[in-house]
Design a protein around this motif. Structure first.
Motif, PDB file in Angstrom:
ATOM      1  N   PHE A  56      30.107  14.012  74.869  1.00 11.04           N
ATOM      2  CA  PHE A  56      29.232  13.589  75.760  1.00 11.04           C
ATOM      3  C   PHE A  56      28.353  14.535  76.347  1.00 11.04           C
ATOM      4  N   GLN A  57      29.664  15.124  77.550  1.00  6.98           N
ATOM      5  CA  GLN A  57      28.991  15.764  78.238  1.00  6.98           C
ATOM      6  C   GLN A  57      27.697  16.418  77.929  1.00  6.98           C
ATOM      7  N   HIS A  58      27.988  17.635  76.911  1.00  9.52           N
ATOM      8  CA  HIS A  58      26.418  17.929  76.615  1.00  9.52           C
ATOM      9  C   HIS A  58      24.902  16.931  75.951  1.00  9.52           C
ATOM     10  N   LEU A  59      25.264  16.086  75.934  1.00  9.01           N
ATOM     11  CA  LEU A  59      24.126  14.597  75.705  1.00  9.01           C
ATOM     12  C   LEU A  59      24.220  14.432  76.301  1.00  9.01           C
ATOM     13  N   GLY A  60      24.669  14.333  77.773  1.00 11.09           N
ATOM     14  CA  GLY A  60      23.877  14.496  79.157  1.00 11.09           C
ATOM     15  C   GLY A  60      24.420  13.049  79.861  1.00 11.09           C
ATOM     16  N   VAL A  61      25.969  12.492  79.096  1.00  6.45           N
ATOM     17  CA  VAL A  61      25.765  11.102  79.316  1.00  6.45           C
ATOM     18  C   VAL A  61      27.343  10.868  79.889  1.00  6.45           C
ATOM     19  N   LEU A  62      28.192  11.854  80.096  1.00  8.04           N
ATOM     20  CA  LEU A  62      29.837  11.875  80.713  1.00  8.04           C
ATOM     21  C   LEU A  62      29.983  10.913  81.285  1.00  8.04           C
ATOM     22  N   ASP A  63      28.596  11.220  82.669  1.00  8.90           N
ATOM     23  CA  ASP A  63      29.507  10.542  84.240  1.00  8.90           C
ATOM     24  C   ASP A  63      28.948   8.931  83.640  1.00  8.90           C
ATOM     25  N   ASP A  64      27.735   8.724  82.854  1.00  7.57           N
ATOM     26  CA  ASP A  64      27.583   7.370  82.803  1.00  7.57           C
ATOM     27  C   ASP A  64      29.203   6.652  82.452  1.00  7.57           C
ATOM     28  N   VAL A  65      29.518   7.251  81.190  1.00  7.19           N
ATOM     29  CA  VAL A  65      30.650   6.873  80.556  1.00  7.19           C
ATOM     30  C   VAL A  65      31.599   7.054  81.153  1.00  7.19           C
ATOM     31  N   LEU A  66      32.403   7.996  81.980  1.00  6.34           N
ATOM     32  CA  LEU A  66      33.297   7.953  82.916  1.00  6.34           C
ATOM     33  C   LEU A  66      33.239   6.550  83.931  1.00  6.34           C
ATOM     34  N   ASP A  67      31.946   6.143  84.352  1.00  4.73           N
ATOM     35  CA  ASP A  67      31.669   5.134  85.240  1.00  4.73           C
ATOM     36  C   ASP A  67      31.941   3.852  84.710  1.00  4.73           C
ATOM     37  N   VAL A  68      31.930   3.665  83.886  1.00  8.13           N
ATOM     38  CA  VAL A  68      32.458   2.468  83.660  1.00  8.13           C
ATOM     39  C   VAL A  68      33.684   2.386  81.938  1.00  8.13           C
ATOM     40  N   GLY A  69      33.766   3.104  81.278  1.00 11.65           N
ATOM     41  CA  GLY A  69      35.023   3.381  80.279  1.00 11.65           C
ATOM     42  C   GLY A  69      36.320   3.240  81.063  1.00 11.65           C
ATOM     43  N   ALA A  70      36.850   3.795  80.304  1.00 10.95           N
ATOM     44  CA  ALA A  70      38.446   4.158  81.416  1.00 10.95           C
ATOM     45  C   ALA A  70      38.567   5.305  80.742  1.00 10.95           C
ATOM     46  N   THR A  71      39.796   6.241  81.318  1.00 10.69           N
ATOM     47  CA  THR A  71      40.128   7.886  81.108  1.00 10.69           C
ATOM     48  C   THR A  71      41.388   7.743  81.720  1.00 10.69           C
ATOM     49  N   ALA A  72      41.840   9.000  80.796  1.00 15.71           N
ATOM     50  CA  ALA A  72      43.893   9.146  81.678  1.00 15.71           C
ATOM     51  C   ALA A  72      44.481  10.548  80.633  1.00 15.71           C
ATOM     52  N   ASP A  73      44.687  11.012  81.163  1.00 14.73           N
ATOM     53  CA  ASP A  73      45.481  12.036  80.620  1.00 14.73           C
ATOM     54  C   ASP A  73      46.911  11.534  80.129  1.00 14.73           C
ATOM     55  N   GLY A  74      46.726  12.240  78.526  1.00 15.85           N
ATOM     56  CA  GLY A  74      48.137  12.167  77.773  1.00 15.85           C
ATOM     57  C   GLY A  74      48.143  10.115  77.366  1.00 15.85           C
ATOM     58  N   LEU A  75      49.043  10.244  76.452  1.00 16.50           N
ATOM     59  CA  LEU A  75      49.333   8.854  75.867  1.00 16.50           C
ATOM     60  C   LEU A  75      50.856   8.690  76.151  1.00 16.50           C
ATOM     61  N   LYS A  76      51.134   7.394  75.777  1.00 19.55           N
ATOM     62  CA  LYS A  76      52.557   6.865  75.730  1.00 19.55           C
ATOM     63  C   LYS A  76      53.065   6.352  73.508  1.00 19.55           C
ATOM     64  N   VAL A  77      54.369   7.026  73.203  1.00 19.82           N
ATOM     65  CA  VAL A  77      54.791   6.630  72.845  1.00 19.82           C
ATOM     66  C   VAL A  77      55.831   5.249  72.523  1.00 19.82           C
ATOM     67  N   CYS A  78      55.335   4.248  72.220  1.00 15.28           N
ATOM     68  CA  CYS A  78      56.409   3.133  72.491  1.00 15.28           C
ATOM     69  C   CYS A  78      56.875   2.873  70.690  1.00 15.28           C
ATOM     70  N   SER A  79      58.612   2.623  71.032  1.00 15.64           N
ATOM     71  CA  SER A  79      59.527   1.987  69.917  1.00 15.64           C
ATOM     72  C   SER A  79      58.883   0.560  69.577  1.00 15.64           C
ATOM     73  N   VAL A  80      59.487   0.375  68.518  1.00 11.49           N
ATOM     74  CA  VAL A  80      59.188  -1.411  68.357  1.00 11.49           C
ATOM     75  C   VAL A  80      59.387  -2.552  69.396  1.00 11.49           C
ATOM     76  N   SER A  81      60.188  -2.041  70.147  1.00  6.13           N
ATOM     77  CA  SER A  81      60.944  -3.163  70.911  1.00  6.13           C
ATOM     78  C   SER A  81      60.250  -3.084  72.430  1.00  6.13           C
ATOM     79  N   GLY A  82      58.707  -1.920  72.614  1.00  5.52           N
ATOM     80  CA  GLY A  82      58.318  -1.437  73.335  1.00  5.52           C
ATOM     81  C   GLY A  82      58.774  -0.952  74.307  1.00  5.52           C
ATOM     82  N   GLN A  83      60.095   0.021  73.745  1.00  7.83           N
ATOM     83  CA  GLN A  83      60.196   1.131  75.133  1.00  7.83           C
ATOM     84  C   GLN A  83      59.744   2.206  74.866  1.00  7.83           C
ATOM     85  N   MET A  84      59.498   2.679  76.080  1.00 10.01           N
ATOM     86  CA  MET A  84      58.971   3.807  75.359  1.00 10.01           C
ATOM     87  C   MET A  84      59.961   5.704  75.037  1.00 10.01           C
ATOM     88  N   LEU A  85      59.270   5.976  73.735  1.00 13.41           N
ATOM     89  CA  LEU A  85      60.523   7.226  73.578  1.00 13.41           C
ATOM     90  C   LEU A  85      59.412   8.571  74.283  1.00 13.41           C
TER      91      LEU A  85
END
Length: 339
Positions: A56-85
């Motif tokens: 998206f940055q190369h296409l020239g639309v990254l700032d627009d995507v960041l304005d209306v979307g949601a971004t974050a570094d990392g991801l959480k892995v959880c169990s079936v019970s909902g506990q973060m592993l």
């Protein structure tokens, strides 16, 4: 641009618009057609990987995507019970590029369609290709509205059930059911969902992802031996059944399901054409050539990359065929790996 002055792009989705925008940047006249008179987009939210954000940055639309979307570094892995592993790091691929994120599919469509029109692309809706005829120096195209025109190249970006593919490669394999179906549920964003969550260990794969400051979506991937369809008024019942046994946040989500829940359900098809994806002056890109399932969240990213790369290669010349060959050298193995 050596040998290429005018290109037809068939399909106004992510791949087609990315190609059209990129071609306009290098001075090519572009006609884009889409079969839908309303140029609509279907679906809920999509997950965006770091490589997709880089595209998206190369296409020239990254700032627009960041304005209306949601971004974050990392991801959480959880169990079936909902506990973060554990928490997995998603590395940044450059300055200003988050590790991952999400966006509403209609919001992304608005960004790309606005940029397409602003770039000077001629857009015609409710039209598809009726006939293609390669010549020595160009390709003649007859449209379903009775018009005809000539182009230096045609880019088929009309999706997994591509009509251009059917015309250019009539013997190519058809999209095949993968034995999976994907459920997507749109809902208000919970404060605790600040990044992607995966819930592993059950009979299905479930995840949560923010897609805007106020909304998130849940995806559920289900294995099945054959395609199944459900009435719209029963989608919430079947989704709740599939979520049985999950606790934590997912239990709360399940308990709030109702006939008014915003649920998108579809069996998943995939296709990967053999190399090459071109014949004569027509090239297939995006889902028309390599439709994949959503596990790697890379379908949109591959589509954008295809658009960027074909514009680069057509810009290098000296012939359309040479550009198409270089495109395949850069794209086939990457796309094959994801599929």
């Amino acid at each position: 641009m050596a040998g290429v002055n005018k290109v037809l792009v068939v399909g106004g989705g992510i791949a087609g618009m990315s190609a059209a925008i990129s071609l306009r940047k290098v001075g090519v006249e572009v006609d884009l057609i889409d079969a839908d008179p309303q140029w609509r987009v279907y679906g809920a939210g999509i997950t965006i990987t770091g490589p997709t954000l880089r595209a998206f940055q190369h296409l020239g639309v990254l700032d627009d995507v960041l304005d209306v979307g949601a971004t974050a570094d990392g991801l959480k892995v959880c169990s079936v019970s909902g506990q973060m592993l554990s928490e997995i790091v998603t590395p940044r691929l450059g300055p200003g590029i988050p590790g991952a994120g999400g966006i509403l599919r209609p919001a992304l469509h608005r960004i790309l369609s606005s940029r397409t029109q602003d770039s000077g692309v001629s857009v015609r809706l409710g039209v598809s290709v009726n006939h293609l005829l390669d010549g020595v120096n160009d390709i003649a195209v007859r449209f379903t509205d009775g018009r005809s025109d000539r182009y230096d190249a045609v880019i088929g970006a009309d999706g997994v059930f591509s009509t251009v593919r059917a015309q250019v490669f009539p013997d190519a394999p058809k999209p095949a059911f993968t034995g999976q179906a994907c459920w997507r549920l749109m809902m208000p964003r919970l404060p605790s969902v600040d990044k992607r969550h995966f819930f592993l260990g059950g009979s299905v794969k479930i995840g949560l992802n923010p897609v805007s400051p106020t909304e998130m979506y849940m995806f559920l991937l289900q294995g099945m031996t054959e395609r199944q369809r459900f009435p719209d008024d029963m989608l919430h019942v079947e989704l709740a059944r599939l979520m049985a046994g999950y606790g934590g946040i997912l239990a709360d989500v399940r308990d709030q399901l109702s006939p008014d829940s915003r649920i998108v359900y579809r069996p998943l098809e995939a296709v990967l054409l053999k190399d090459p994806w071109y014949r004569g002056r027509t090239l297939l890109i995006g889902d028309a050539a390599h439709a994949t399932t959503p596990q790697l969240a890379s379908g949109a990213g591959l589509a954008v990359e295809d658009g960027l790369v074909i514009a680069e290669e057509l810009g290098r010349g000296p012939t359309v065929q040479a550009a198409f060959e270089r495109f395949m050298n850069r794209r086939y193995e990457r796309c094959r790996m994801v599929v």
